[in-house]
Design a protein around this motif. Structure first.
Motif, PDB file in Angstrom:
ATOM      1  N   ASN A   1      46.281 -23.600  32.143  1.00  0.00           N
ATOM      2  CA  ASN A   1      47.696 -23.711  32.490  1.00  0.00           C
ATOM      3  C   ASN A   1      48.187 -22.309  32.834  1.00  0.00           C
ATOM      4  O   ASN A   1      48.231 -21.424  31.975  1.00  0.00           O
ATOM      5  CB  ASN A   1      48.473 -24.294  31.312  1.00  0.00           C
ATOM      6  N   VAL A   2      48.530 -22.065  34.108  1.00  0.00           N
ATOM      7  CA  VAL A   2      48.782 -20.709  34.593  1.00  0.00           C
ATOM      8  C   VAL A   2      50.251 -20.505  34.945  1.00  0.00           C
ATOM      9  O   VAL A   2      50.840 -21.286  35.704  1.00  0.00           O
ATOM     10  CB  VAL A   2      47.908 -20.404  35.834  1.00  0.00           C
ATOM     11  N   TRP A   3      50.826 -19.445  34.403  1.00  0.00           N
ATOM     12  CA  TRP A   3      52.195 -19.053  34.721  1.00  0.00           C
ATOM     13  C   TRP A   3      52.142 -17.856  35.674  1.00  0.00           C
ATOM     14  O   TRP A   3      51.442 -16.885  35.432  1.00  0.00           O
ATOM     15  CB  TRP A   3      52.962 -18.670  33.460  1.00  0.00           C
TER      16      TRP A   3
ATOM     17  N   MET B   1      54.034 -22.593  27.419  1.00  0.00           N
ATOM     18  CA  MET B   1      52.806 -22.200  26.714  1.00  0.00           C
ATOM     19  C   MET B   1      51.618 -21.993  27.664  1.00  0.00           C
ATOM     20  O   MET B   1      50.575 -22.667  27.567  1.00  0.00           O
ATOM     21  CB  MET B   1      52.451 -23.249  25.663  1.00  0.00           C
ATOM     22  N   PRO B   2      51.722 -21.061  28.599  1.00  0.00           N
ATOM     23  CA  PRO B   2      50.622 -20.843  29.549  1.00  0.00           C
ATOM     24  C   PRO B   2      49.374 -20.239  28.891  1.00  0.00           C
ATOM     25  O   PRO B   2      49.480 -19.442  27.956  1.00  0.00           O
ATOM     26  CB  PRO B   2      51.228 -19.874  30.559  1.00  0.00           C
ATOM     27  N   ASP B   3      48.227 -20.631  29.404  1.00  0.00           N
ATOM     28  CA  ASP B   3      46.953 -20.058  28.953  1.00  0.00           C
ATOM     29  C   ASP B   3      46.683 -18.723  29.625  1.00  0.00           C
ATOM     30  O   ASP B   3      45.983 -17.868  29.071  1.00  0.00           O
ATOM     31  CB  ASP B   3      45.797 -21.016  29.271  1.00  0.00           C
TER      32      ASP B   3
ATOM     33  N   VAL C   1      54.671  -7.557  29.730  1.00  0.00           N
ATOM     34  CA  VAL C   1      54.617  -8.967  29.334  1.00  0.00           C
ATOM     35  C   VAL C   1      54.169  -9.087  27.883  1.00  0.00           C
ATOM     36  O   VAL C   1      54.737  -9.854  27.092  1.00  0.00           O
ATOM     37  CB  VAL C   1      53.670  -9.761  30.262  1.00  0.00           C
ATOM     38  N   TYR C   2      53.142  -8.315  27.498  1.00  0.00           N
ATOM     39  CA  TYR C   2      52.642  -8.385  26.128  1.00  0.00           C
ATOM     40  C   TYR C   2      53.703  -7.999  25.090  1.00  0.00           C
ATOM     41  O   TYR C   2      53.672  -8.466  23.951  1.00  0.00           O
ATOM     42  CB  TYR C   2      51.434  -7.462  25.958  1.00  0.00           C
TER      43      TYR C   2
ATOM     44  N   GLU D   1      53.009 -16.284  20.116  1.00  0.00           N
ATOM     45  CA  GLU D   1      52.223 -17.508  19.994  1.00  0.00           C
ATOM     46  C   GLU D   1      51.823 -18.110  21.335  1.00  0.00           C
ATOM     47  O   GLU D   1      51.143 -19.138  21.374  1.00  0.00           O
ATOM     48  CB  GLU D   1      52.998 -18.545  19.175  1.00  0.00           C
ATOM     49  N   VAL D   2      52.251 -17.492  22.411  1.00  0.00           N
ATOM     50  CA  VAL D   2      51.838 -17.975  23.743  1.00  0.00           C
ATOM     51  C   VAL D   2      50.335 -17.713  23.893  1.00  0.00           C
ATOM     52  O   VAL D   2      49.876 -16.582  23.689  1.00  0.00           O
ATOM     53  CB  VAL D   2      52.634 -17.265  24.860  1.00  0.00           C
ATOM     54  N   PRO D   3      49.534 -18.740  24.257  1.00  0.00           N
ATOM     55  CA  PRO D   3      48.078 -18.551  24.357  1.00  0.00           C
ATOM     56  C   PRO D   3      47.660 -17.364  25.212  1.00  0.00           C
ATOM     57  O   PRO D   3      46.714 -16.646  24.859  1.00  0.00           O
ATOM     58  CB  PRO D   3      47.608 -19.878  24.960  1.00  0.00           C
ATOM     59  N   ALA D   4      48.352 -17.139  26.334  1.00  0.00           N
ATOM     60  CA  ALA D   4      47.981 -16.024  27.213  1.00  0.00           C
ATOM     61  C   ALA D   4      48.179 -14.683  26.524  1.00  0.00           C
ATOM     62  O   ALA D   4      47.422 -13.728  26.781  1.00  0.00           O
ATOM     63  CB  ALA D   4      48.811 -16.079  28.491  1.00  0.00           C
ATOM     64  N   ILE D   5      49.170 -14.601  25.644  1.00  0.00           N
ATOM     65  CA  ILE D   5      49.421 -13.354  24.914  1.00  0.00           C
ATOM     66  C   ILE D   5      48.398 -13.200  23.796  1.00  0.00           C
ATOM     67  O   ILE D   5      47.801 -12.131  23.605  1.00  0.00           O
ATOM     68  CB  ILE D   5      50.848 -13.349  24.329  1.00  0.00           C
ATOM     69  N   LYS D   6      48.161 -14.265  23.042  1.00  0.00           N
ATOM     70  CA  LYS D   6      47.214 -14.219  21.923  1.00  0.00           C
ATOM     71  C   LYS D   6      45.808 -13.862  22.391  1.00  0.00           C
ATOM     72  O   LYS D   6      45.087 -13.128  21.719  1.00  0.00           O
ATOM     73  CB  LYS D   6      47.193 -15.569  21.200  1.00  0.00           C
ATOM     74  N   ASN D   7      45.430 -14.380  23.553  1.00  0.00           N
ATOM     75  CA  ASN D   7      44.060 -14.187  24.057  1.00  0.00           C
ATOM     76  C   ASN D   7      43.937 -13.062  25.071  1.00  0.00           C
ATOM     77  O   ASN D   7      42.890 -12.919  25.711  1.00  0.00           O
ATOM     78  CB  ASN D   7      43.557 -15.493  24.669  1.00  0.00           C
ATOM     79  N   LYS D   8      45.010 -12.275  25.228  1.00  0.00           N
ATOM     80  CA  LYS D   8      45.003 -11.133  26.155  1.00  0.00           C
ATOM     81  C   LYS D   8      44.590 -11.549  27.562  1.00  0.00           C
ATOM     82  O   LYS D   8      43.684 -10.968  28.176  1.00  0.00           O
ATOM     83  CB  LYS D   8      44.056 -10.038  25.630  1.00  0.00           C
TER      84      LYS D   8
END
Length: 360
Positions: free
Chosen positions: A241-243, A292-294, A311-312, A319-326
């Protein structure tokens, strides 16, 4: 007498064997269904009655046929390579006839300039817009304005051809009339919003500049590379899921359906987090978090320093997946939003970023 009967019996038996053998041979020549026999796993395997033909090598990519019949919305009336006069219908719906091969061209749009250079028209380009930055040679050309055209400068150049946009037509029709009255051929090109419309634009510019064969080659290359991307995307199993951010906070704009980025994400097998919207849209940080983008893709690194870090560091996004997973990446805006030959570079890059294991 017994001896004679014995001989007769032997001959009769021999004749019967010959007749039975003939029946068997005849039966083998019928078109009976092929027999099957069980394989080791208990299923069935085909046992063909004839030797199978040698398999032909399979094509690596789908066969694509270039078509310019009608050239989309521009309605080709003549499209012979290098032969003039040529008549086309431009973005205004008006027929424009160009009597001879243009020797000098002014381009008022960055994408038109890129296309023209890709067609080998660098020497013919005498003026470009203020925003034309690719290829590097375009930076050496005289600037003739952008949305607001420098009509005096263009008239002083007296180019054979001017490539303009539908914005110029809607906002500066009087200026275009001045150019036409001076004998400059003006081609209005509507802004493409898809790969197909971009192909049409490339072919249109190729047609009016005598480089339609080169235009077809560029389009074919783009189509084949896009087809390869779509084929590779069949391997995607975990859809991302891409933002996409095309401008930074506080005015965050994204790209919905009906845009290049949306089409690109579909091509690589990803989901556009803003796909439920149409065109360009402004969202708040709170609205984005809900999606909640990946993966997050930004396109403004050319004027914002270290956009990923910005953004970070956003509050409430932990808790946004893209932030958690860098998984925040910045890409060259021109390759994903500018409708020219480099769009295919953009879609390939997105594939490599979002699905590195698939698009190696």
């Amino acid at each position: 007498m017994k001896m004679q009967m014995s001989k007769f019996t032997k001959w009769a038996s021999l004749l019967l064997v010959i007749l039975m053998f003939a029946v068997v041979i005849a039966g083998c020549g019928t078109n009976a269904p092929e027999a099957t026999e069980p394989n080791e796993q208990g299923g069935e395997i085909n046992t063909p009655s004839e030797k199978p033909a040698v398999d032909e090598p399979k094509a690596e990519e789908p066969e694509i046929q270039i078509s310019r019949s009608g050239a989309g919305e521009y309605g080709w009336l003549s499209n012979t390579e290098g032969q003039f006069p040529i008549t086309v219908m431009d973005g205004t719906g008006q027929e424009v006839t160009i009597e001879k091969l243009p020797q000098s061209i002014v381009s008022l749009q960055a994408s038109h300039t890129e296309i023209s250079f890709a067609l080998g028209l660098g020497d013919q380009i005498v003026g470009v817009s203020d925003y034309c930055n690719y290829p590097e040679e375009a930076l050496t050309k005289d600037k003739v304005g952008a949305q607001d055209m420098d009509v005096e400068k263009i008239l002083s150049m007296m180019p054979d051809l001017a490539l303009v946009t539908d914005y110029h037509y809607k906002s500066h029709a009087g200026v275009l009339d001045q150019l036409k009255e001076a004998g400059i051929k003006v081609i209005v090109i509507n802004g493409p919003t898809s790969f197909d419309q971009t192909y049409t634009t490339i072919q249109l510019i190729g047609g009016v500049t005598g480089t339609i064969v080169k235009a077809d080659q560029i389009v074919l290359d783009m189509q084949q590379r896009l087809a390869q991307v779509i084929k590779k995307a069949e391997q995607v199993t975990d859809v991302a899921n891409v933002w996409v951010e095309v401008s930074p906070a506080p005015d965050i704009y994204t790209t919905g359906s009906g845009t290049f980025m949306h089409e690109m994400l579909e091509a690589i097998g990803a989901t556009n987090a803003a796909g439920h919207l149409v065109g360009w849209n402004k969202l708040t940080e709170e609205e984005i978090v809900i999606l909640m983008p990946d993966v997050i893709v930004t396109t403004y690194g050319y004027y914002v320093d270290k956009p990923e870090e910005g953004v970070y560091s956003r509050a409430g996004w932990a808790e946004v997946p893209a932030i958690k997973n860098k998984r925040v990446y910045d890409v060259d805006s021109d390759t994903v939003t500018r409708p020219g030959p480099r769009l295919i570079d953009g879609v390939e890059l997105l594939g490599q970023i979002i699905y590195p294991d698939v698009f190696k």
